[in-house]
Scaffold this active site. Structure first.
Site, PDB file in Angstrom:
ATOM      1  N   ASP A 198      16.876  -0.300  10.785  1.00 46.08           N
ATOM      2  CA  ASP A 198      15.953   0.750  11.221  1.00 46.08           C
ATOM      3  C   ASP A 198      16.669   1.902  11.926  1.00 46.08           C
ATOM      4  O   ASP A 198      16.176   2.449  12.927  1.00 46.08           O
ATOM      5  CB  ASP A 198      14.839   0.162  12.114  1.00 46.08           C
ATOM      6  CG  ASP A 198      14.011  -0.869  11.368  1.00 46.08           C
ATOM      7  OD1 ASP A 198      13.862  -0.728  10.148  1.00 46.08           O
ATOM      8  OD2 ASP A 198      13.534  -1.823  12.003  1.00 46.08           O
ATOM      9  N   SER A 203       0.831  -1.215   0.000  1.00 48.50           N
ATOM     10  CA  SER A 203       0.000   0.000   0.000  1.00 48.50           C
ATOM     11  C   SER A 203       0.864   1.263   0.000  1.00 48.50           C
ATOM     12  O   SER A 203       0.509   2.261  -0.638  1.00 48.50           O
ATOM     13  CB  SER A 203      -0.984   0.002   1.181  1.00 48.50           C
ATOM     14  OG  SER A 203      -0.323   0.154   2.407  1.00 48.50           O
ATOM     15  N   HIS A 214       9.225   2.987   8.517  1.00 48.64           N
ATOM     16  CA  HIS A 214       9.136   2.058   9.645  1.00 48.64           C
ATOM     17  C   HIS A 214       7.975   2.478  10.544  1.00 48.64           C
ATOM     18  O   HIS A 214       7.832   3.668  10.842  1.00 48.64           O
ATOM     19  CB  HIS A 214      10.460   2.074  10.422  1.00 48.64           C
ATOM     20  CG  HIS A 214      10.477   1.071  11.532  1.00 48.64           C
ATOM     21  ND1 HIS A 214      10.592  -0.279  11.293  1.00 48.64           N
ATOM     22  CD2 HIS A 214      10.355   1.208  12.874  1.00 48.64           C
ATOM     23  CE1 HIS A 214      10.553  -0.929  12.447  1.00 48.64           C
ATOM     24  NE2 HIS A 214      10.408  -0.047  13.420  1.00 48.64           N
ATOM     25  N   SER A 272       8.081   6.522  10.857  1.00 48.00           N
ATOM     26  CA  SER A 272       9.279   7.298  10.520  1.00 48.00           C
ATOM     27  C   SER A 272       9.750   6.931   9.128  1.00 48.00           C
ATOM     28  O   SER A 272       9.724   5.752   8.747  1.00 48.00           O
ATOM     29  CB  SER A 272      10.428   6.963  11.487  1.00 48.00           C
ATOM     30  OG  SER A 272      10.026   7.072  12.832  1.00 48.00           O
ATOM     31  N   ASN A 290      13.592   4.241   3.859  1.00 50.20           N
ATOM     32  CA  ASN A 290      12.738   3.192   4.414  1.00 50.20           C
ATOM     33  C   ASN A 290      11.641   3.832   5.246  1.00 50.20           C
ATOM     34  O   ASN A 290      11.851   4.892   5.838  1.00 50.20           O
ATOM     35  CB  ASN A 290      13.566   2.265   5.312  1.00 50.20           C
ATOM     36  CG  ASN A 290      12.741   1.153   5.929  1.00 50.20           C
ATOM     37  OD1 ASN A 290      11.918   0.534   5.252  1.00 50.20           O
ATOM     38  ND2 ASN A 290      12.923   0.900   7.214  1.00 50.20           N
TER      39      ASN A 290
HETATM   40  C1  GAR Z   1       3.991  -0.866   6.695  1.00 51.75           C
HETATM   41  O1  GAR Z   1       3.293  -0.630   7.890  1.00 51.75           O
HETATM   42  C2  GAR Z   1       5.473  -0.546   6.872  1.00 51.75           C
HETATM   43  O2  GAR Z   1       5.706   0.545   7.713  1.00 51.75           O
HETATM   44  C3  GAR Z   1       5.963  -1.822   7.500  1.00 51.75           C
HETATM   45  O3  GAR Z   1       5.307  -2.836   6.809  1.00 51.75           O
HETATM   46  C4  GAR Z   1       4.014  -2.365   6.371  1.00 51.75           C
HETATM   47  C5  GAR Z   1       3.910  -2.635   4.899  1.00 51.75           C
HETATM   48  O4  GAR Z   1       2.633  -2.320   4.420  1.00 51.75           O
HETATM   49  N1  GAR Z   1       7.394  -1.918   7.364  1.00 51.75           N
HETATM   50  C6  GAR Z   1       8.183  -2.479   8.272  1.00 51.75           C
HETATM   51  O5  GAR Z   1       7.775  -2.981   9.299  1.00 51.75           O
HETATM   52  C7  GAR Z   1       9.652  -2.451   7.908  1.00 51.75           C
HETATM   53  N2  GAR Z   1      10.461  -2.764   9.035  1.00 51.75           N
HETATM   54  P1  GAR Z   1       2.399  -2.107   2.869  1.00 51.75           P
HETATM   55  O6  GAR Z   1       2.989  -3.330   2.151  1.00 51.75           O
HETATM   56  O7  GAR Z   1       0.899  -2.067   2.747  1.00 51.75           O
HETATM   57  O8  GAR Z   1       3.065  -0.845   2.453  1.00 51.75           O
END
Ligand code: GAR
Length: 197
Positions: free
Chosen positions: A145, A13, A109, A136, A107
């Protein structure tokens, strides 16, 4: 125009928001979306948005991170990105991989770093009794991270929140924050962006 590649592991997303915002705003060119999971739902969404995709399944590589990354790297370098955005990319990167994109890999996080690097950020925020949570965007360095924070968005933690409730509230802010930070980053601005819900 600055060329942007994006790496995902799941639904993508955040990647969709970034691609749509770049396409609408014309401030960056999404050149490639890659994933470590051939089944990642985001790959179809990227193709629907007209962005080429590739995937390298990490599983057959077992613990051989370097061999996996060599395969991930080849199409990525061939796409000649100026900037690489990790958008829900859930593999830990080796310093050698990060080195290829020093100072130009971002990135997102789902925590207010430096709090809660790693996994289960929302459960950890609830367990700690935090009154606010958030997300962040940071420059990627060899430390997980870590790296200079380019922007954060905050949300309140509400009474009775589950980790899923909080994850959803934070994700809505991720979708605001990441495109705003990328836009600034591509224009050369390095100041930090702080968004309130
Ligand atoms: C998001 O919440 C992102 O911040 C997290 O994974 C999700 C991905 O959602 N990322 C981490 O935890 C990285 N360490 P998405 O595929 O719908 O963008």
């Amino acid at each position: 125009m600055k060329r942007v590649a994006l790496l995902i592991s799941g639904g993508g997303s955040n990647m969709v928001r970034l691609v749509e915002d770049m396409q609408a705003g014309g401030y960056g060119l999404p050149v490639l979306v890659g994933s470590n999971d051939p089944q990642a739902g985001g790959l179809i969404k990227a193709r629907d948005l007209g962005v080429p995709t590739y995937s390298v399944d990490h599983k057959p590589f077992g613990k051989d991170r370097a061999a996996f990354e060599a395969e991930m790297l080849r199409p990525l370098l061939a796409a000649e990105p100026d900037v690489v955005c990790l958008a829900g990319y859930m593999r830990v990167l080796t310093p050698a991989f990060v080195d290829h994109f020093k100072g130009r890999m971002l990135n997102i996080h789902p925590s207010l770093l430096p709090k809660y690097p790693g996994l289960h950020t929302h459960a950890r925020a609830l367990e700690a009794g935090d009154s606010e949570a958030g997300c962040s965007v940071h420059e990627v360095t060899a430390i997980l991270d870590d790296g200079p924070i380019l922007g954060q968005a905050r949300v309140p933690v509400l009474a009775g929140d589950s980790a899923d409730d909080l994850a959803l509230r934070v994700l809505i802010q991720e979708h605001r924050l990441y495109p705003a930070v990328l836009r600034r980053f591509l224009s050369g601005e390095r100041g930090r962006l702080d968004l309130l819900a």
